[in-house]
Scaffold this active site. Sequence first.
Site, PDB file in Angstrom:
ATOM      1  N   ALA A  29      55.077  61.463 -10.798  1.00 18.37           N
ATOM      2  CA  ALA A  29      55.831  60.982  -9.482  1.00 18.37           C
ATOM      3  C   ALA A  29      54.655  59.661  -9.141  1.00 18.37           C
ATOM      4  O   ALA A  29      53.703  60.089  -9.189  1.00 18.37           O
ATOM      5  CB  ALA A  29      56.445  61.947  -8.655  1.00 18.37           C
ATOM      6  N   ASN A  30      55.026  59.159  -7.571  1.00 15.62           N
ATOM      7  CA  ASN A  30      54.026  58.919  -6.974  1.00 15.62           C
ATOM      8  C   ASN A  30      54.269  59.106  -5.403  1.00 15.62           C
ATOM      9  O   ASN A  30      56.071  60.091  -4.728  1.00 15.62           O
ATOM     10  CB  ASN A  30      54.134  57.103  -7.016  1.00 15.62           C
ATOM     11  N   ARG A  31      53.563  59.238  -4.289  1.00 13.61           N
ATOM     12  CA  ARG A  31      53.342  59.248  -2.880  1.00 13.61           C
ATOM     13  C   ARG A  31      54.627  58.589  -1.806  1.00 13.61           C
ATOM     14  O   ARG A  31      54.412  58.192  -1.021  1.00 13.61           O
ATOM     15  CB  ARG A  31      52.173  59.294  -2.281  1.00 13.61           C
ATOM     16  N   SER A  32      55.649  57.175  -3.212  1.00 10.55           N
ATOM     17  CA  SER A  32      56.344  56.435  -1.676  1.00 10.55           C
ATOM     18  C   SER A  32      57.523  57.666  -0.776  1.00 10.55           C
ATOM     19  O   SER A  32      57.721  58.452  -1.683  1.00 10.55           O
ATOM     20  CB  SER A  32      56.822  55.954  -3.137  1.00 10.55           C
ATOM     21  N   ALA A  95      59.583  52.891  -5.675  1.00 11.51           N
ATOM     22  CA  ALA A  95      57.791  52.076  -5.862  1.00 11.51           C
ATOM     23  C   ALA A  95      58.080  52.905  -7.126  1.00 11.51           C
ATOM     24  O   ALA A  95      58.057  54.142  -7.638  1.00 11.51           O
ATOM     25  CB  ALA A  95      57.046  53.304  -5.205  1.00 11.51           C
TER      26      ALA A  95
END
Length: 220
Positions: A29-32, A95
Amino acid sequence: LQAGPLAGKHVIVTSGPTHEPIDPVRYIANRSSGAQGTALARALAGLGAKVTFVTGPASVPPPEGVTVVRVETAAQMLGAVQAALPADAAVFAAAVADWRVQNAAQHKMKKDGSGQPPALQFAENPDILATVSQMQAGRPRLVVGFAAETEKVLDHATAKRLRKGCDWIVANDVSPETGIMGGDENAVTLITDKGAESWPRTGKDMVARRLAERIAEALA
Ligand code: C5P
Protein backbone atom coordinates in the site's frame (compact mmCIF):
# COMPACT_ATOMS: atom_id res chain seq x y z
CA LEU A 1 -32.29 17.51 -7.65
CA GLN A 2 -29.26 19.53 -6.52
CA ALA A 3 -28.92 23.23 -7.28
CA GLY A 4 -25.62 24.97 -8.09
CA PRO A 5 -23.30 25.55 -11.05
CA LEU A 6 -22.62 21.81 -11.44
CA ALA A 7 -26.29 20.72 -11.28
CA GLY A 8 -26.93 18.06 -13.92
CA LYS A 9 -23.22 17.30 -14.31
CA HIS A 10 -21.66 13.94 -13.47
CA VAL A 11 -18.13 13.96 -12.09
CA ILE A 12 -16.06 10.87 -11.24
CA VAL A 13 -13.46 11.27 -8.47
CA THR A 14 -10.89 8.62 -7.56
CA SER A 15 -9.31 8.82 -4.13
CA GLY A 16 -7.22 7.05 -1.55
CA PRO A 17 -4.50 4.44 -1.90
CA THR A 18 -4.86 1.06 -3.55
CA HIS A 19 -3.99 -2.19 -1.84
CA GLU A 20 -2.23 -4.81 -3.92
CA PRO A 21 -2.39 -8.26 -2.35
CA ILE A 22 0.67 -10.38 -1.65
CA ASP A 23 -1.42 -13.21 -0.22
CA PRO A 24 -4.91 -13.30 1.39
CA VAL A 25 -3.73 -11.44 4.51
CA ARG A 26 -0.92 -9.18 3.27
CA TYR A 27 -0.78 -6.30 0.84
CA ILE A 28 1.38 -3.49 -0.55
CA ALA A 29 0.00 0.00 0.00
CA ASN A 30 1.06 3.65 0.29
CA ARG A 31 0.57 6.54 2.71
CA SER A 32 -2.29 8.31 0.92
CA SER A 33 -5.04 9.22 3.41
CA GLY A 34 -7.64 10.08 0.77
CA ALA A 35 -8.09 13.51 2.38
CA GLN A 36 -7.68 15.64 -0.76
CA GLY A 37 -9.88 13.41 -2.94
CA THR A 38 -12.55 13.29 -0.26
CA ALA A 39 -12.52 17.07 0.14
CA LEU A 40 -12.78 17.45 -3.62
CA ALA A 41 -15.75 15.09 -3.92
CA ARG A 42 -17.47 16.99 -1.09
CA ALA A 43 -16.82 20.35 -2.78
CA LEU A 44 -18.08 19.12 -6.17
CA ALA A 45 -21.26 17.74 -4.58
CA GLY A 46 -21.62 21.08 -2.78
CA LEU A 47 -21.73 22.81 -6.17
CA GLY A 48 -24.52 20.48 -7.24
CA ALA A 49 -22.63 17.78 -9.16
CA LYS A 50 -23.67 14.15 -9.18
CA VAL A 51 -20.42 12.60 -7.93
CA THR A 52 -19.27 9.00 -8.28
CA PHE A 53 -16.55 8.59 -5.65
CA VAL A 54 -14.32 5.61 -6.40
CA THR A 55 -12.16 5.07 -3.35
CA GLY A 56 -9.44 2.71 -2.24
CA PRO A 57 -9.08 1.86 1.46
CA ALA A 58 -8.72 5.44 2.74
CA SER A 59 -8.20 6.54 6.33
CA VAL A 60 -10.83 9.30 6.19
CA PRO A 61 -14.54 8.52 5.70
CA PRO A 62 -16.17 9.32 2.35
CA PRO A 63 -18.28 12.47 2.08
CA GLU A 64 -22.07 12.61 2.29
CA GLY A 65 -24.15 13.08 -0.79
CA VAL A 66 -22.00 11.14 -3.27
CA THR A 67 -22.23 7.64 -4.73
CA VAL A 68 -19.43 5.68 -3.06
CA VAL A 69 -17.77 2.76 -4.88
CA ARG A 70 -15.24 0.99 -2.68
CA VAL A 71 -12.36 -0.85 -4.33
CA GLU A 72 -9.08 -2.34 -3.22
CA THR A 73 -6.78 -2.78 -6.19
CA ALA A 74 -5.83 -0.61 -9.17
CA ALA A 75 -7.47 -3.10 -11.53
CA GLN A 76 -10.72 -2.83 -9.58
CA MET A 77 -10.44 0.96 -9.58
CA LEU A 78 -10.13 1.04 -13.38
CA GLY A 79 -13.16 -1.25 -13.67
CA ALA A 80 -15.21 0.94 -11.35
CA VAL A 81 -14.28 4.10 -13.26
CA GLN A 82 -15.18 2.51 -16.59
CA ALA A 83 -18.50 1.32 -15.14
CA ALA A 84 -19.25 4.85 -13.90
CA LEU A 85 -18.75 6.47 -17.32
CA PRO A 86 -20.04 8.54 -19.06
CA ALA A 87 -19.10 11.64 -17.10
CA ASP A 88 -18.70 15.34 -17.79
CA ALA A 89 -15.46 15.44 -15.82
CA ALA A 90 -13.16 12.99 -14.07
CA VAL A 91 -10.65 13.87 -11.38
CA PHE A 92 -8.02 11.28 -10.49
CA ALA A 93 -6.81 12.02 -6.99
CA ALA A 94 -6.10 8.41 -6.03
CA ALA A 95 -2.56 7.29 -5.21
CA VAL A 96 -2.70 4.21 -7.42
CA ALA A 97 -0.01 1.58 -6.94
CA ASP A 98 2.20 1.47 -10.01
CA TRP A 99 2.77 -2.26 -9.60
CA ARG A 100 0.82 -5.25 -8.40
CA VAL A 101 2.26 -8.55 -7.19
CA GLN A 102 2.07 -10.89 -10.15
CA ASN A 103 2.73 -14.02 -8.11
CA ALA A 104 0.34 -13.26 -5.24
CA ALA A 105 -0.30 -16.46 -3.28
CA GLN A 106 -3.74 -18.07 -2.99
CA HIS A 107 -3.02 -19.06 0.62
CA LYS A 108 -1.13 -17.33 3.41
CA MET A 109 2.57 -17.59 2.72
CA LYS A 110 4.55 -19.54 5.31
CA LYS A 111 8.17 -19.54 6.32
CA ASP A 112 9.42 -22.84 4.95
CA GLY A 113 12.41 -23.18 7.29
CA SER A 114 14.96 -22.76 4.50
CA GLY A 115 15.82 -19.22 5.57
CA GLN A 116 15.09 -18.10 2.00
CA PRO A 117 12.61 -15.22 1.82
CA PRO A 118 9.97 -15.45 -0.94
CA ALA A 119 10.60 -13.51 -4.17
CA LEU A 120 7.81 -11.21 -5.23
CA GLN A 121 7.37 -10.53 -8.92
CA PHE A 122 5.70 -7.34 -10.00
CA ALA A 123 3.51 -6.46 -12.98
CA GLU A 124 2.67 -2.92 -14.04
CA ASN A 125 -0.83 -1.73 -13.17
CA PRO A 126 -3.08 -0.04 -15.72
CA ASP A 127 -2.77 3.76 -15.69
CA ILE A 128 -6.37 4.84 -15.08
CA LEU A 129 -5.75 8.54 -15.75
CA ALA A 130 -3.96 7.85 -19.05
CA THR A 131 -6.57 5.28 -20.12
CA VAL A 132 -9.46 7.70 -19.62
CA SER A 133 -7.54 10.70 -21.02
CA GLN A 134 -6.84 8.81 -24.23
CA MET A 135 -10.33 7.37 -24.80
CA GLN A 136 -11.28 7.68 -28.46
CA ALA A 137 -15.01 7.86 -27.75
CA GLY A 138 -16.88 9.01 -24.69
CA ARG A 139 -13.96 10.79 -23.05
CA PRO A 140 -15.09 13.15 -20.27
CA ARG A 141 -14.87 16.76 -21.41
CA LEU A 142 -12.45 17.59 -18.59
CA VAL A 143 -9.89 15.11 -17.24
CA VAL A 144 -7.80 16.19 -14.26
CA GLY A 145 -4.84 14.35 -12.75
CA PHE A 146 -2.70 14.92 -9.70
CA ALA A 147 1.07 14.80 -9.60
CA ALA A 148 2.59 14.17 -6.20
CA GLU A 149 6.31 14.78 -6.56
CA THR A 150 9.25 15.16 -4.24
CA GLU A 151 11.58 17.04 -6.63
CA LYS A 152 11.41 19.16 -9.81
CA VAL A 153 7.66 19.35 -9.20
CA LEU A 154 6.78 21.65 -12.11
CA ASP A 155 8.96 19.92 -14.68
CA HIS A 156 7.70 16.48 -13.79
CA ALA A 157 4.07 17.58 -13.61
CA THR A 158 4.19 19.43 -16.92
CA ALA A 159 5.69 16.39 -18.61
CA LYS A 160 3.10 14.18 -16.95
CA ARG A 161 0.22 16.27 -18.31
CA LEU A 162 1.46 15.78 -21.86
CA ARG A 163 2.41 12.14 -21.45
CA LYS A 164 -0.93 11.11 -19.97
CA GLY A 165 -3.05 13.33 -22.19
CA CYS A 166 -5.14 14.89 -19.43
CA ASP A 167 -6.37 18.49 -19.54
CA TRP A 168 -5.14 19.66 -16.16
CA ILE A 169 -2.59 18.48 -13.63
CA VAL A 170 -2.73 19.51 -9.99
CA ALA A 171 0.88 19.32 -8.87
CA ASN A 172 2.08 19.19 -5.30
CA ASP A 173 5.24 18.62 -3.35
CA VAL A 174 4.87 15.64 -1.03
CA SER A 175 8.39 15.70 0.42
CA PRO A 176 8.15 14.50 4.04
CA GLU A 177 9.20 17.92 5.38
CA THR A 178 6.12 19.57 3.80
CA GLY A 179 3.80 17.45 5.98
CA ILE A 180 1.32 17.43 3.08
CA MET A 181 0.86 13.69 2.67
CA GLY A 182 -1.42 12.69 5.52
CA GLY A 183 -1.74 16.32 6.68
CA ASP A 184 -4.59 18.84 6.52
CA GLU A 185 -2.94 21.38 4.23
CA ASN A 186 -1.86 21.42 0.62
CA ALA A 187 0.06 23.77 -1.66
CA VAL A 188 -0.65 23.08 -5.31
CA THR A 189 0.17 24.36 -8.75
CA LEU A 190 -2.57 24.03 -11.37
CA ILE A 191 -1.14 23.22 -14.79
CA THR A 192 -3.40 23.72 -17.80
CA ASP A 193 -2.84 24.34 -21.52
CA LYS A 194 -2.47 28.02 -20.56
CA GLY A 195 0.42 27.47 -18.17
CA ALA A 196 0.98 27.05 -14.45
CA GLU A 197 -0.59 28.89 -11.48
CA SER A 198 0.63 28.35 -7.96
CA TRP A 199 -1.94 28.61 -5.20
CA PRO A 200 -0.99 29.60 -1.66
CA ARG A 201 -0.73 26.83 0.93
CA THR A 202 -4.07 26.37 2.67
CA GLY A 203 -6.41 23.68 3.97
CA LYS A 204 -7.17 20.73 1.69
CA ASP A 205 -10.85 21.73 1.90
CA MET A 206 -10.06 25.21 0.54
CA VAL A 207 -7.91 23.76 -2.26
CA ALA A 208 -10.83 21.45 -3.05
CA ARG A 209 -13.35 24.30 -3.17
CA ARG A 210 -11.16 26.37 -5.41
CA LEU A 211 -10.59 23.45 -7.77
CA ALA A 212 -14.30 22.60 -7.79
CA GLU A 213 -15.09 26.19 -8.78
CA ARG A 214 -12.59 26.00 -11.63
CA ILE A 215 -14.13 22.76 -12.80
CA ALA A 216 -17.57 24.38 -12.74
CA GLU A 217 -16.26 27.28 -14.85
CA ALA A 218 -14.69 24.87 -17.33
CA LEU A 219 -17.92 22.89 -17.72
CA ALA A 220 -20.20 25.95 -17.89
O1 C5P B 1 2.38 8.82 -12.79
P1 C5P B 1 1.82 9.21 -11.49
O2 C5P B 1 1.39 8.04 -10.64
O3 C5P B 1 2.65 10.18 -10.70
O4 C5P B 1 0.50 10.01 -11.89
C1 C5P B 1 -0.35 10.50 -10.92
C2 C5P B 1 -1.71 10.70 -11.51
O5 C5P B 1 -2.09 9.57 -12.30
C3 C5P B 1 -2.79 10.82 -10.45
O6 C5P B 1 -3.83 11.63 -10.97
C4 C5P B 1 -3.23 9.38 -10.27
O7 C5P B 1 -4.52 9.29 -9.72
C5 C5P B 1 -3.17 8.87 -11.69
N1 C5P B 1 -2.86 7.44 -11.82
C6 C5P B 1 -3.83 6.56 -12.26
N2 C5P B 1 -3.53 5.23 -12.43
C7 C5P B 1 -2.29 4.77 -12.17
C8 C5P B 1 -1.28 5.65 -11.74
C9 C5P B 1 -1.61 6.98 -11.57
O8 C5P B 1 -4.98 6.98 -12.47
N3 C5P B 1 -2.02 3.47 -12.34
